[in-house]
Enzyme design. Sequence first.
Site, mmCIF file in Angstrom:
data_model
loop_
_atom_site.group_PDB
_atom_site.id
_atom_site.type_symbol
_atom_site.label_atom_id
_atom_site.label_comp_id
_atom_site.label_asym_id
_atom_site.label_seq_id
_atom_site.Cartn_x
_atom_site.Cartn_y
_atom_site.Cartn_z
ATOM 1 C CB CYS A 303 -17.019 41.226 -19.318
ATOM 2 S SG CYS A 303 -16.554 39.503 -19.490
ATOM 3 N NE ARG A 332 -18.661 32.360 -25.313
ATOM 4 C CZ ARG A 332 -19.575 32.480 -24.355
ATOM 5 N NH1 ARG A 332 -20.274 31.428 -23.980
ATOM 6 N NH2 ARG A 332 -19.779 33.632 -23.761
ATOM 7 C CD GLN A 350 -22.428 36.462 -24.901
ATOM 8 O OE1 GLN A 350 -21.507 37.249 -24.761
ATOM 9 N NE2 GLN A 350 -22.696 35.500 -24.053
ATOM 10 C CG ASP A 352 -22.849 40.754 -22.724
ATOM 11 O OD1 ASP A 352 -23.420 40.645 -21.623
ATOM 12 O OD2 ASP A 352 -21.688 40.369 -22.939
ATOM 13 C CG HIS A 354 -20.814 44.092 -19.238
ATOM 14 N ND1 HIS A 354 -20.586 44.090 -20.589
ATOM 15 C CD2 HIS A 354 -20.567 42.827 -18.799
ATOM 16 C CE1 HIS A 354 -20.195 42.878 -20.953
ATOM 17 N NE2 HIS A 354 -20.183 42.093 -19.907
ATOM 18 C CE LYS A 433 -24.053 29.774 -15.695
ATOM 19 N NZ LYS A 433 -23.719 29.574 -17.109
ATOM 20 C CG HIS A 479 -20.745 39.786 -16.578
ATOM 21 N ND1 HIS A 479 -19.640 39.881 -17.372
ATOM 22 C CD2 HIS A 479 -20.290 39.917 -15.306
ATOM 23 C CE1 HIS A 479 -18.565 40.050 -16.623
ATOM 24 N NE2 HIS A 479 -18.925 40.069 -15.368
#
Length: 606
Positions: A303, A332, A350, A352, A354, A433, A479
């Site tokens: 992000c 991570r 990911q 991902d 946004h 979420k 997200h």
Amino acid sequence: MNVKSKEAIAAVTEDGRLVDIGEEEKVKNYLSFADEAGREIYWHSTSHIMAQAVKRLFPEAKLAIGPAIEEGFYYDFDIPRPLTDEDLEEIEKEMRKIIQEDLPFRRKEVSKEEAQKIFAERGETYKVEILEEIEESKVTLYEQGEFLDLCRGPHVPSTGYIKAFKLLSVSGAYWRGREDNPMLQRIYGISFDSEEKLQEFLKRREEAKRRDHRRLGRELDLFSLHEEGPGFPFFHPRGMVVINALLDLWRREHLKRGYQEVKTPMILERALWEQSGHWEHYRDNMYFTKIDDRDFAIKPMNCPGGILIFKSQLHSYRELPLRWAELGLVHRHELSGVLHGLMRVRCFTQDDAHIFMEPHQVKQEIIGVIELADYFYRLFDFTYEVELSTRPENSMGSDEMWDLATRSLEEALRELEVDYRVNPGEGAFYGPKIDFHLRDCLGRRWQCGTIQLDFAMPEKFDLYYIGEDGNRHRPVMLHRTVLGSIERFLGILIEQFAGAFPLWLAPVQVVILPIAERHIDYAREIKDVIFSEEIRVEINDENATLGAKIRKAEVEKVPYLAIIGDREMENRTLSIRKRKKGDIGSFTLDELLKNLKREIEEKVVD
RNA sequence: GCCGGUGUGGCUCAAUGGUAGAGCAGCGCAUUCGUAAUGCGCAGGUUAGCGGUUCGAGUCCGCUCGCCGGCUCCA
């Protein structure tokens, strides 16, 4: 079951309460092992029998809790010595005795104080602790023989009702699931109303091991894991074919839905992570490094990168919603004990995105993501479970913000009539979420897609766009991932298909098998034509019998085999063998290509 | 990270404290084969790593690492 049959183990009253046989009044229906609620009672009762056996063998053991779970039951004990597999066998033996004794389960209602006294006398400190938190003044106890437990019930009428059971494993579990509490020993087990069902269950479990993605990943040469990089998977050429085929579709579908693709760096300055709140809320999971004396962090999320792109230009309300997708590799630091093949790793990609939008666009955008996730999951016949996670303890932003965000997610779910479960306090630190969970071959659930609504980050980074009125306005940020992590999703895919991927994903789609050396040249010609049609084709020209080549291809789970011998050369045809089905007859090259292309195009799942 | 288990060629597994072995895979040779394993041969291991006990350790003990099943945590 309205009539009380001999399989009845408990009853449901007209007002919906579950009660023991013998306690029933105003019964609506009776329960047996065939009912979900019945199984739960059956398993729970078995856990009491197990606890009784443990107390007989280890009188010093203290009881914690012993519920039924999705498949089976467990009971947690505080025992000074670690339990071994041999102990489990002894416990099983004792359980058989208890079942033989056919002890009735007796329900007793006592005052809370009395219960506390009873358990205190027995040294059951955990039970006393549980009682302290019970608000009702009356509690129920269940007794079978010399064994007594605090329990809501109901139970099967007597221990003899348990027909077949097995203790499956021992493991550690924190008392009340809190890391700072003592670790207890948890014994898992399962029971059935017939020996056949138990054997079937054990067989199914054994078969599931053959679908394990860690095993298939190695056997099919898709990926590997090495001591040199715990939690950092290596993808082999064949694994990358599957991933890229999946991502091709992913890109097409995102383009169609108005997404643009971005890419942000893996290492960014620490100050950025301080600003985003990751330093404060996520530091323990992050890796850090130093470059030219400046502190940097390896990104655990994408992000902040996306936000910097957003801030690199002035935005008009006319551009919104901006949907920026990123296949972002994040790292991570996960605890060593949680790593699991591709399902739980320390670096993953990911899928991902946004979405920056105006407040009134929120619900529509959430709906769009839910529909996209549903598209992908349906493609593979996955069944999935949806959870709504609310504000956690260690989070940022105001209550109003969280309320608004949570409500938006709920409304979208309701509008699409999605069944979901609420997971209190499990949201991200910046927003609530919606999570999508898929299951692996052993029924373990893994979070894949997620939709996280965020009012906090735009605030922290002072994001704005110019509205119709010419003034600055704060965008809302969303997200989301759909597949979740490409690694995890591949793991689930492998297990779902037991390695036999649908044609469009198969690393090798067709293998050509020339029968003898004199067929090889022709086989190569055919191969070139198929290859030129962008079909992943290989030729097995090694010096082996046809049977051996077929076996090899079947083991590798190749969807189609094309066999070429004298007959085929003469008729200008191919003998086609389909994975798991065997010989499906002769085809011309054109027919084969047409069929393959259709199957690929339609993404057929069989 | 915690509890328990576990670690022997690429894979699956043998080896009462006394010379590390097999099958599969790999490579070579022969065979040229019709729908799930052709035959013969060759090569491959400081038994995860480090330390200790012992005349002698794959085997016993300790530590570290990885892996497996859970717990906690998460995509």
